[in-house]
Design an enzyme around this catalytic site. Structure first.
Site, PDB file in Angstrom:
ATOM      1  N   TYR A   1       0.847  -1.188   0.000  1.00 18.67           N
ATOM      2  CA  TYR A   1       0.000   0.000   0.000  1.00 18.67           C
ATOM      3  C   TYR A   1       0.883   1.237   0.000  1.00 18.67           C
ATOM      4  O   TYR A   1       1.772   1.387   0.837  1.00 18.67           O
ATOM      5  CB  TYR A   1      -0.900   0.010   1.236  1.00 18.67           C
ATOM      6  CG  TYR A   1      -1.816   1.204   1.306  1.00 18.67           C
ATOM      7  CD1 TYR A   1      -2.891   1.334   0.434  1.00 18.67           C
ATOM      8  CD2 TYR A   1      -1.610   2.205   2.255  1.00 18.67           C
ATOM      9  CE1 TYR A   1      -3.738   2.432   0.489  1.00 18.67           C
ATOM     10  CE2 TYR A   1      -2.457   3.309   2.322  1.00 18.67           C
ATOM     11  CZ  TYR A   1      -3.508   3.414   1.432  1.00 18.67           C
ATOM     12  OH  TYR A   1      -4.337   4.507   1.489  1.00 18.67           O
TER      13      TYR A   1
ATOM     14  N   ASP B   1       9.499   2.925  -0.035  1.00 15.61           N
ATOM     15  CA  ASP B   1       8.421   3.543   0.727  1.00 15.61           C
ATOM     16  C   ASP B   1       8.610   3.233   2.209  1.00 15.61           C
ATOM     17  O   ASP B   1       8.384   2.109   2.660  1.00 15.61           O
ATOM     18  CB  ASP B   1       7.071   3.017   0.228  1.00 15.61           C
ATOM     19  CG  ASP B   1       5.889   3.695   0.910  1.00 15.61           C
ATOM     20  OD1 ASP B   1       6.095   4.401   1.911  1.00 15.61           O
ATOM     21  OD2 ASP B   1       4.753   3.494   0.435  1.00 15.61           O
TER      22      ASP B   1
ATOM     23  N   LYS C   1       4.314   9.517   9.006  1.00 15.41           N
ATOM     24  CA  LYS C   1       4.003   9.048  10.351  1.00 15.41           C
ATOM     25  C   LYS C   1       4.991   9.544  11.399  1.00 15.41           C
ATOM     26  O   LYS C   1       4.852  10.659  11.895  1.00 15.41           O
ATOM     27  CB  LYS C   1       3.851   7.527  10.353  1.00 15.41           C
ATOM     28  CG  LYS C   1       2.752   7.054   9.379  1.00 15.41           C
ATOM     29  CD  LYS C   1       2.489   5.582   9.466  1.00 15.41           C
ATOM     30  CE  LYS C   1       1.477   5.117   8.427  1.00 15.41           C
ATOM     31  NZ  LYS C   1       0.127   5.648   8.592  1.00 15.41           N
TER      32      LYS C   1
END
Length: 440
Positions: A148, A243, A276
């Site tokens: 994702y 990522d 995050k």
């Protein structure tokens, strides 16, 4: 009699699609009413009805130090006294970009020389892909099934996270020509990687990969696989986008890339995305890479990217405070807690006779209701998903908040001490028994 959470969910569904602003929050795969959180502190969260839970979600990762860490909160409050947003450069942006670049290194290896701050992980990966296409002059993107990378067009094919949780094939609203520019292959498969480059190598702009998959459950890369991605991409004139929106600064001071370098698996991605933890719980993300690549972004290059709130001063303040407090001792504490709790989870499920695995990637871990840890998306989907809902609710009834999907990682924080871990361990046997009694 309903509690405050039920009332709020009813009110939310009247004005918000599905009652939530991000799909997995709706408890679609576990059932029941989502908890509307009112506050959080340290290792706990408190819902609108006043119930307090030991938290293993950690805002989906950002709360590395624990919720509402006093020094992080103070940094945001101090920043707010000077203004909430300027739409102009600030000194804090320079400090945070420098700190990111300085942390992501191992020996002489320094893959991040320039940093662009953005507001969300989706924006970071979207920009990274546009940049890779601009640098290479190519259109095709390779991604892995179950990974994702945010909800931008072209990245939702065979995606993990909420797409996996809701059993969606992708997303409506993505034009077929855009979807066709993304080539989806099996994760942890050298053969699939070789085959896609053999057929399309001169048209592939980049391979994008989660540093360690953690949105189809925790599925770590097989030894050497990330290095193979970099070598294969570079041999064909393509870029590697790593990522680390989820893993960056969560599993190691230099992210999962740093963890792998320390273990002897050396490779250099061209672009790394962060989110995050880098924002300390505030809306902030980033992408970084070699100067020759990153300088292709506007205003120095032809690849356009902009954002009114990029580098928001409150978010930058939270990110700076979090990263400065994220010392090697913090990571050692979380690593030890993750080892202890994952072992306890494994033992409880084994004692209950439940077929399971507890895969780990650094201090990330989760549960899989299958006899072996999966290596790819198909194996992750083949597990006995129906066992997770009763497990989840049994833990919640005992005051422990888990991610509301079996396809998400569990997150610990530096605030999870011995007392918190002992309480979570005490809840596991009853939850394991609930999973054992579950039927499809």
């Amino acid at each position: 009699m309903t509690d405050r959470n039920d009332d709020l969910f009813d009110a939310a569904r009247a004005v918000i699609p599905g009652g939530v602003n991000s799909p997995v929050r709706a408890y679609g795969s576990v059932g029941g009413t989502p908890r509307f959180l009112a506050s959080a502190s340290g290792a706990t969260v408190t819902d609108a009805a006043g119930a307090t839970y030991l938290d293993l979600v950690a805002s989906w990762g950002p709360a590395l130090l624990g919720h509402a860490h006093p020094e992080v909160v103070a940094a945001v409050q101090e920043s707010a006294t000077h203004g909430l947003s300027f739409g102009a450069p600030t000194e804090g942006e320079v400090e945070l970009a420098t700190l990111i670049a300085d942390r992501v290194r191992h020996g002489d290896a320094r893959p991040v020389e320039r940093v662009r701050l953005v507001s969300t992980g989706t924006e970071a990966t979207m920009t990274a892909i546009r940049l890779a296409r601009g640098v290479t002059g190519r259109d095709l993107l390779v991604k892995f099934a179950g990974h994702y990378h945010g909800h931008s067009d072209g990245l939702l094919a065979a995606a993990g996270s909420g797409v996996a949780t809701l059993a969606l094939p992708g997303s409506a609203g993505v034009p077929a020509p855009i979807a066709a520019q993304t080539l989806v292959i099996d994760y942890n498969s050298p053969e699939a990687l070789a085959a896609v480059f053999a057929e399309h190598g001169d048209r592939i702009a980049a391979v994008i990969v989660e540093a360690s998959a953690a949105n189809m459950g925790v599925v770590a890369p097989q030894p050497g696989f990330n290095r193979l991605i970099a070598e294969t991409a570079h041999a064909h004139g393509a870029l590697m986008i790593l990522d680390e929106v989820l893993t960056g600064f969560r599993v190691h001071p230099a992210g999962f890339w740093g963890l792998q370098q320390a273990a002897g698996e050396e490779y250099l991605p061209d672009i790394i995305t962060f989110g995050k933890v880098v924002g300390g719980g505030m809306p902030l993300a980033a992408l970084g890479g070699r100067a020759e690549v990153m300088d292709q972004l506007a205003p120095t290059g032809p690849v356009y990217q902009a954002g009114t709130l990029s580098g928001n001063p409150l978010s930058v303040a939270a990110g700076l405070a979090t990263l400065r407090l994220a010392t090697p001792e913090v990571y050692a504490r979380i690593d030890a807690a993750a080892a202890r709790l994952s072992d306890a989870l494994d033992q409880a499920l084994a004692d209950a006779g439940v077929a399971h695995a507890v895969p780990r990637a650094g201090n990330l871990f989760g549960v899989v209701f299958a006899s072996e840890a999966p290596r790819d998306y198909a194996a992750a989907q083949a597990q006995q998903v129906f066992r997770y809902a009763p497990f989840f609710h049994a833990m919640r009834e005992q005051g422990v908040a888990l991610p509301p999907s079996v396809f998400e990682a569990w997150f610990l924080t530096a605030a999870h001490g011995d007392a918190e871990l002992t309480a979570i361990e005490a809840a596991l046997p009853a939850a394991a028994e609930a999973a054992a009694r579950a039927t499809a």
